[in-house]
Design a protein around this motif. Structure first.
Motif: not given
Length: 585
Positions: A51-61, A199-206, A276-283
């Motif tokens: 609604n016109g306001r900037e907002a940041r989101f975690i991309v979380d598969s 396994a869940m492939f999860d970009t939101g898992a640290s 959980l297959i986390g963001v270390d895999f995706f990086l």
């Protein structure tokens, strides 16, 4: 000794996607949108507008739906419709579930109308999580190493390999579960130590992790085996779960073999997944998820994963694979900044700073690039240079509360309390009443003995975060502030009791309750709490000194003298702080 990741040649059974392949087939691949992603620590973050306001989101598969906390929804001015008895479940328990409708959601330049967000769970420093109701609409490519997530559409590609970037390198493909309405996750089978796991492939898992039940099936029982407790993790609910770390023999993901990996173990279930297959895999991989045909393609791009740093990758014949990044050099400031953020998240701070230098040279008045370089320099122990970047960033954007809090913490460490308090005051004036940042603001106010301001901010945060995992910390903070100020002691005791119900036996929380009971004249109860706090944290000078005061009033002079002497040996300044709050005398 582990030296290289092994990629199975069997992955080459599918045709490589190329211009010639596409021309000779009916397979069509279209990019619907490209989301620029910036790594902030272990979190892939994208910017949208609500609604016109900037907002940041975690991309979380790993999020079945795009979500935000109640506090974030309030901060963004959204109305929340309660869904009755519906509950949002995840790591750490469950919370109530509501829904907020965004009239206009702008993502990657695309305007979407009336987009719904699930509302529930704990707050983060971001507006929320971008989940599978957007990421799982069609295909999605995760290219975090180049700062991008691409929403893709495919047609007639059932027998065509979609790792189009791989060239003549082998790629890996695995089957994934269908994206059903009741379980919208990217799920597939992997093997750990030869045992098949879901396994869940999860970009939101640290980081990547196993459930405790799965670890036991692999013959690892943390408590029985005497593994040291690594710490605690949290998720949706208010509870924390214990975590351990263990080394395993091998992980096999569709033929990609990783030897001697380290994995965290969560003391609790992981939804419908064993792992959980986390963001270390995706990086360390480039990934294409073909939801239409239930396939996932990926290539190893280099870098650490599963707690280890492979020296390279080899195919089944032992031939080394060329992992040189052949992507063209960035040409603009956002490109350099995103690449720098990826390098910083992998701990390559010198290279990250070099990229931030280039971004800033191209856009010298961008406050965010200066803030990113400041963080990298501070992590690289370049404190003076980091402080200078913070100063420049805040001069360009004085209302950036996050930058103000970062500089306040730095100034406190440099023994500049006046400067730190000035930054906290500026942040305080900028933040919405429900802002998540009010919790670290309250914490910093308390650390600087600005107890009144700390109490105010704990109050504000607690009112708008009724089911947050950090609620125990905030309740303890408010209890402590009231105890120091010697006011509303009944409310203080109630807060401490509630905090301890959430985190039983926490030494800091016991110390707070002991002070409340000391103020109330309940000396025997205060001593019991101090004894338990000292047992859990034996070198906390304040706790020892305060216990000595209680012991002295109970006539235990020798014990009191011993505690006071030990406290002063640990921290000679503790006596002055005790006197400041009129506890002695």
């Amino acid at each position: 000794m582990f030296s290289a990741l092994r990629v199975s040649g069997a992955a080459l059974a599918l045709a490589l996607l190329s211009t010639q392949t596409l021309a000779a087939s009916k397979c069509q691949v279209m990019k619907l949108a490209e989301l620029p992603v910036t790594m902030e620590g272990p979190s892939p973050v994208m910017t949208a507008q609500i609604n016109g306001r900037e907002a940041r989101f975690i991309v979380d598969s790993g999020a079945f739906y795009s979500t935000m906390s109640a506090g974030a929804a309030q901060e963004l001015g959204l109305s929340i419709n309660n869904l009755g008895n519906a509950r949002l479940k995840g790591l750490g328990g469950e919370t109530s579930l509501g829904v907020a409708t965004v009239k206009e959601f702008v993502i990657a330049g695309q305007k979407l109308s009336r987009i719904e967000f699930a509302v529930g769970g704990s707050s983060t420093r971001y507006a929320g999580f971008l989940g599978q109701n957007i990421l799982g609409l069609a295909g999605v490519e995760y290219d975090l190493t180049h700062g991008a997530v691409r929403l893709m559409k495919t047609g007639d590609c059932g027998d065509i390999g979609l790792a189009y970037w791989a060239g003549d390198r082998p790629f890996t493909v695995i089957r994934i579960d269908s994206m059903e309405d009741g379980d919208r996750h990217t799920m597939g089978a992997v093997e750990v130590n030869g045992v098949k796991l879901k396994a869940m492939f999860d970009t939101g898992a640290s980081s990547s992790a196993l459930s405790l039940d799965a670890a036991k099936r692999l013959g690892v029982n943390p408590e029985k085996d005497g593994l040291p407790l690594e710490g605690f993790s949290s998720g949706v609910g208010q509870k924390r779960v214990r975590t351990w770390k263990a080394r395993f023999d091998k992980i096999d993901i569709g033929g990609e073999m990783i030897s001697k990996p380290f994995l965290r173990i969560f003391d609790g279930p992981l939804g419908n997944a064993d792992m959980l297959i986390g963001v270390d895999f995706f990086l360390s991989h480039r990934v294409f998820v073909d939801n239409q045909n239930r396939r996932m393609f990926f290539t190893y791009e280099g870098g650490p994963l599963f707690g280890i740093s492979p020296k390279g990758a080899v195919d089944n014949s032992g031939k080394s694979l060329d992992l040189t990044d052949k992507t063209a050099e960035p040409t603009d400031a956002p490109g350099y900044a995103r690449r720098g953020a990826v390098l910083a998240s992998n701990g390559k701070f010198d290279a990250a700073i070099a990229d931030f230098d280039k971004a800033i040279a191209l856009e010298p008045n961008d406050a965010d690039y200066l803030l990113q370089r400041a963080r990298a320099r501070l992590s690289n122990r370049q404190l003076l240079l980091g402080a200078a970047d913070l100063d420049k960033s805040i001069a360009l954007d004085p209302k950036d509360a996050e930058a103000r809090l970062t500089r306040a913490q730095l100034r406190r460490g440099a023994r500049d309390p006046a400067g730190a308090l000035a930054d906290l005051k500026a942040a305080d004036e900028t933040l919405a009443p429900s802002a998540q940042a009010r919790l670290p603001l309250a914490r910093l106010y308390g650390a600087l003995d600005a107890t009144e301001q700390a109490l105010t901010n704990y109050d504000l945060w607690l009112k708008s975060h009724p089911e947050d995992v950090a609620r125990a910390e905030a309740l303890n903070g408010r209890c402590w502030a009231r105890a120091l100020l010697n006011r509303e002691l009944d409310k203080a005791l109630s807060d401490c009791d509630a905090a301890l119900r959430l985190h039983p036996g926490d030494p800091a929380f016991l110390d707070s309750r002991a002070l409340v009971r000391f103020r109330r004249g309940e000396l025997e109860k205060a001593l019991a709490d101090y004894d338990a706090a000292v047992k859990g944290s034996p070198r906390e000078a304040w706790t020892l000194y305060a216990r000595g005061l209680v012991q002295r009033r109970l006539g235990k002079t020798a014990e009191a003298d011993a505690d006071k002497a030990k406290a002063l040996e640990i921290n000679p300044g503790v006596a002055a702080r005790i006197k400041r709050y009129q506890l002695e005398g």
